[in-house]
Design a protein around this motif. Structure first.
Motif, PDB file in Angstrom:
ATOM      1  N   PRO A 130      -4.315   9.915  -0.048  1.00  0.00           N
ATOM      2  CA  PRO A 130      -4.475   8.643   0.662  1.00  0.00           C
ATOM      3  C   PRO A 130      -5.669   7.851   0.140  1.00  0.00           C
ATOM      4  O   PRO A 130      -6.701   8.423  -0.209  1.00  0.00           O
ATOM      5  CB  PRO A 130      -4.708   9.068   2.110  1.00  0.00           C
ATOM      6  N   ALA A 131      -5.496   6.523   0.117  1.00  0.00           N
ATOM      7  CA  ALA A 131      -6.564   5.632  -0.330  1.00  0.00           C
ATOM      8  C   ALA A 131      -7.457   5.249   0.847  1.00  0.00           C
ATOM      9  O   ALA A 131      -7.096   5.450   2.013  1.00  0.00           O
ATOM     10  CB  ALA A 131      -5.953   4.377  -0.951  1.00  0.00           C
ATOM     11  N   GLN A 132      -8.599   4.674   0.532  1.00  0.00           N
ATOM     12  CA  GLN A 132      -9.458   4.073   1.543  1.00  0.00           C
ATOM     13  C   GLN A 132      -9.057   2.605   1.712  1.00  0.00           C
ATOM     14  O   GLN A 132      -8.592   1.965   0.756  1.00  0.00           O
ATOM     15  CB  GLN A 132     -10.935   4.150   1.117  1.00  0.00           C
ATOM     16  N   MET A 134      12.032  13.798   1.334  1.00  0.00           N
ATOM     17  CA  MET A 134      11.031  13.312   0.393  1.00  0.00           C
ATOM     18  C   MET A 134      10.623  14.431  -0.547  1.00  0.00           C
ATOM     19  O   MET A 134       9.820  15.280  -0.194  1.00  0.00           O
ATOM     20  CB  MET A 134       9.782  12.827   1.136  1.00  0.00           C
ATOM     21  N   GLN A 135      11.172  14.420  -1.725  1.00  0.00           N
ATOM     22  CA  GLN A 135      10.849  15.466  -2.684  1.00  0.00           C
ATOM     23  C   GLN A 135       9.712  15.040  -3.606  1.00  0.00           C
ATOM     24  O   GLN A 135       9.255  15.804  -4.428  1.00  0.00           O
ATOM     25  CB  GLN A 135      12.082  15.833  -3.507  1.00  0.00           C
ATOM     26  N   THR A 136       9.300  13.786  -3.486  1.00  0.00           N
ATOM     27  CA  THR A 136       8.259  13.291  -4.377  1.00  0.00           C
ATOM     28  C   THR A 136       6.878  13.554  -3.796  1.00  0.00           C
ATOM     29  O   THR A 136       6.709  13.701  -2.592  1.00  0.00           O
ATOM     30  CB  THR A 136       8.424  11.782  -4.600  1.00  0.00           C
ATOM     31  N   THR A 137       5.924  13.592  -4.672  1.00  0.00           N
ATOM     32  CA  THR A 137       4.547  13.840  -4.258  1.00  0.00           C
ATOM     33  C   THR A 137       3.869  12.523  -3.910  1.00  0.00           C
ATOM     34  O   THR A 137       3.913  11.582  -4.686  1.00  0.00           O
ATOM     35  CB  THR A 137       3.772  14.503  -5.402  1.00  0.00           C
ATOM     36  N   GLY A 184      -1.784   4.095  -5.737  1.00  0.00           N
ATOM     37  CA  GLY A 184      -2.205   5.251  -6.519  1.00  0.00           C
ATOM     38  C   GLY A 184      -1.108   5.806  -7.421  1.00  0.00           C
ATOM     39  O   GLY A 184      -1.191   6.929  -7.895  1.00  0.00           O
ATOM     40  N   GLY A 185      -0.063   4.995  -7.611  1.00  0.00           N
ATOM     41  CA  GLY A 185       1.009   5.424  -8.508  1.00  0.00           C
ATOM     42  C   GLY A 185       2.193   6.075  -7.815  1.00  0.00           C
ATOM     43  O   GLY A 185       3.098   6.572  -8.473  1.00  0.00           O
ATOM     44  N   TRP A 186       2.206   6.031  -6.473  1.00  0.00           N
ATOM     45  CA  TRP A 186       3.305   6.669  -5.727  1.00  0.00           C
ATOM     46  C   TRP A 186       4.669   6.148  -6.184  1.00  0.00           C
ATOM     47  O   TRP A 186       5.645   6.898  -6.313  1.00  0.00           O
ATOM     48  CB  TRP A 186       3.092   6.433  -4.228  1.00  0.00           C
ATOM     49  N   SER A 187       4.737   4.826  -6.454  1.00  0.00           N
ATOM     50  CA  SER A 187       6.032   4.222  -6.797  1.00  0.00           C
ATOM     51  C   SER A 187       6.555   4.690  -8.157  1.00  0.00           C
ATOM     52  O   SER A 187       7.700   4.406  -8.502  1.00  0.00           O
ATOM     53  CB  SER A 187       5.929   2.697  -6.790  1.00  0.00           C
ATOM     54  N   PRO A 229       0.830  -1.207   0.000  1.00  0.00           N
ATOM     55  CA  PRO A 229       0.000   0.000   0.000  1.00  0.00           C
ATOM     56  C   PRO A 229       0.864   1.257   0.000  1.00  0.00           C
ATOM     57  O   PRO A 229       1.971   1.264   0.546  1.00  0.00           O
ATOM     58  CB  PRO A 229      -0.776  -0.075   1.322  1.00  0.00           C
ATOM     59  N   GLY A 230       0.334   2.299  -0.614  1.00  0.00           N
ATOM     60  CA  GLY A 230       0.870   3.628  -0.375  1.00  0.00           C
ATOM     61  C   GLY A 230       0.169   4.178   0.850  1.00  0.00           C
ATOM     62  O   GLY A 230      -0.052   3.453   1.826  1.00  0.00           O
ATOM     63  N   ALA A 231      -0.167   5.442   0.826  1.00  0.00           N
ATOM     64  CA  ALA A 231      -0.867   6.025   1.967  1.00  0.00           C
ATOM     65  C   ALA A 231      -2.320   5.562   1.982  1.00  0.00           C
ATOM     66  O   ALA A 231      -3.015   5.636   0.969  1.00  0.00           O
ATOM     67  CB  ALA A 231      -0.809   7.550   1.868  1.00  0.00           C
ATOM     68  N   VAL A 232      -2.759   5.057   3.134  1.00  0.00           N
ATOM     69  CA  VAL A 232      -4.131   4.583   3.297  1.00  0.00           C
ATOM     70  C   VAL A 232      -4.678   5.147   4.597  1.00  0.00           C
ATOM     71  O   VAL A 232      -3.975   5.153   5.613  1.00  0.00           O
ATOM     72  CB  VAL A 232      -4.201   3.037   3.364  1.00  0.00           C
ATOM     73  N   ILE A 233      -5.908   5.593   4.572  1.00  0.00           N
ATOM     74  CA  ILE A 233      -6.504   6.157   5.779  1.00  0.00           C
ATOM     75  C   ILE A 233      -6.949   5.034   6.703  1.00  0.00           C
ATOM     76  O   ILE A 233      -7.903   4.309   6.418  1.00  0.00           O
ATOM     77  CB  ILE A 233      -7.690   7.080   5.422  1.00  0.00           C
ATOM     78  N   THR A 234      -6.206   4.828   7.790  1.00  0.00           N
ATOM     79  CA  THR A 234      -6.503   3.788   8.785  1.00  0.00           C
ATOM     80  C   THR A 234      -6.178   4.379  10.155  1.00  0.00           C
ATOM     81  O   THR A 234      -6.029   5.595  10.287  1.00  0.00           O
ATOM     82  CB  THR A 234      -5.642   2.521   8.539  1.00  0.00           C
ATOM     83  N   ASN A 235      -5.989   3.492  11.137  1.00  0.00           N
ATOM     84  CA  ASN A 235      -5.602   3.977  12.466  1.00  0.00           C
ATOM     85  C   ASN A 235      -4.095   3.945  12.691  1.00  0.00           C
ATOM     86  O   ASN A 235      -3.620   4.289  13.772  1.00  0.00           O
ATOM     87  CB  ASN A 235      -6.295   3.145  13.548  1.00  0.00           C
TER      88      ASN A 235
END
Ligand code: NAD
Length: 248
Positions: free
Chosen positions: A213-215, A206-209, A243-246, A182-188
């Protein structure tokens, strides 16, 4: 997809929250019998109260502890068709020179050793039956630095190595073992997109965008695909579900 996991027993660790919870909910909806493991009894109770089905078995315990893994596998019964090694924790974003033994041992225990212990427990039965589907949760931090502290990064890189090695050894026995990153995911989970740490620590590096965040349900879709017979030729893969972060 209704019925995709009918008759299957699938263990999901860390099923009390976030990605694991969404995966458990999805697998139940698709017909599986789900063995939901979590260190938090209240979270499991809440899951049972919400779903209230005989197809859900909850087991409280620490997946990094051998005795708790033994109890989890015993609760699943003699046939385990699938395993989602999802339980994981962050590492306080410590860079190498600041790592404490406590953080190192705990994070590797929960993120890595647990995955070895659960696989070691279910693989013999899967080999006997010639069928098994395993998905291990890696991370963006499994393919590069810059998404967490050093311990978490090391643990998730190791998850990918363990996944590939398991795929190599047991693919010929009818077992597929893949990772979802996963990239960024909204969790706890403690995360850069809802804490100040990235700005303070990793922001300058971290210069990259990072994509939005995903669900957790979006990750459940990726995980269930790899567990299902819709991915018959996929073994030892790392599915970036980010979401294409990589790409940046
Ligand atoms: P979360 O914190 O929302 O849920 C994790 C669950 O695991 C919690 O219910 C927690 O109680 C349980 N857990 C923690 N330690 C445990 C242990 N020792 N034994 C049993 N259960 C335990 O986290 P999440 O974001 O859903 O994370 C799930 C997985 O996804 C983790 O492996 C994490 O590293 C990975 N991941 C998450 C993100 C993200 O942005 N959320 C990104 C990359 C990877």
């Amino acid at each position: 997809v209704a019925g995709r996991f009918a008759g299957r027993t699938i263990i999901v660790t860390g099923a009390g929250s976030g990605i694991g919870r969404a995966t458990a909910v999805r697998l139940l909806a698709e017909g599986a019998r789900v063995i939901a493991a979590d260190i938090s009894q209240p979270r499991l109770d809440e899951l049972s109260a919400e779903l209230g089905t005989d197809s859900l078995v909850t087991v409280a315990g620490d997946v990094s502890a051998q005795a708790d893994v033994d109890a989890l596998v015993a609760a699943a019964g003699p046939v385990v068709d699938g395993l989602v090694n999802n339980a994981g924790i962050m590492d306080a974003f410590l860079p190498t020179a600041e790592i404490t033994d406590e953080v190192w041992e705990r994070v590797l225990g929960v993120n890595l050793t647990s995955q070895m212990r659960t696989m070691r427990a279910v693989l013999p039965g899967m080999i006997t039956r010639g069928f098994g589907r395993i998905v291990n949760l890696a991370s963006e931090a499994g393919i590069r630095a810059g998404a967490s502290g050093s311990t978490y990064t090391a643990s998730k890189h190791a998850v990918i190595g363990l996944t590939k090695s398991t795929a190599l050894f047991y693919g010929p026995k009818g077992i597929r073992c893949n990772a979802v990153a996963p990239g960024a995911v909204i969790t706890n989970i403690e995360a850069p997109f809802h804490s100040a740490w990235a700005g303070e620590r990793l922001g300058p590096i971290m210069q990259t965008t990072i994509p939005a965040p995903a669900q957790a349900e979006e990750l459940a879709a990726s995980i269930s695909w790899l567990l299902s017979e819709d991915s018959p030729n996929v073994n030892g893969a790392v599915l970036m579900s980010d979401g294409g972060w990589s790409t940046v």
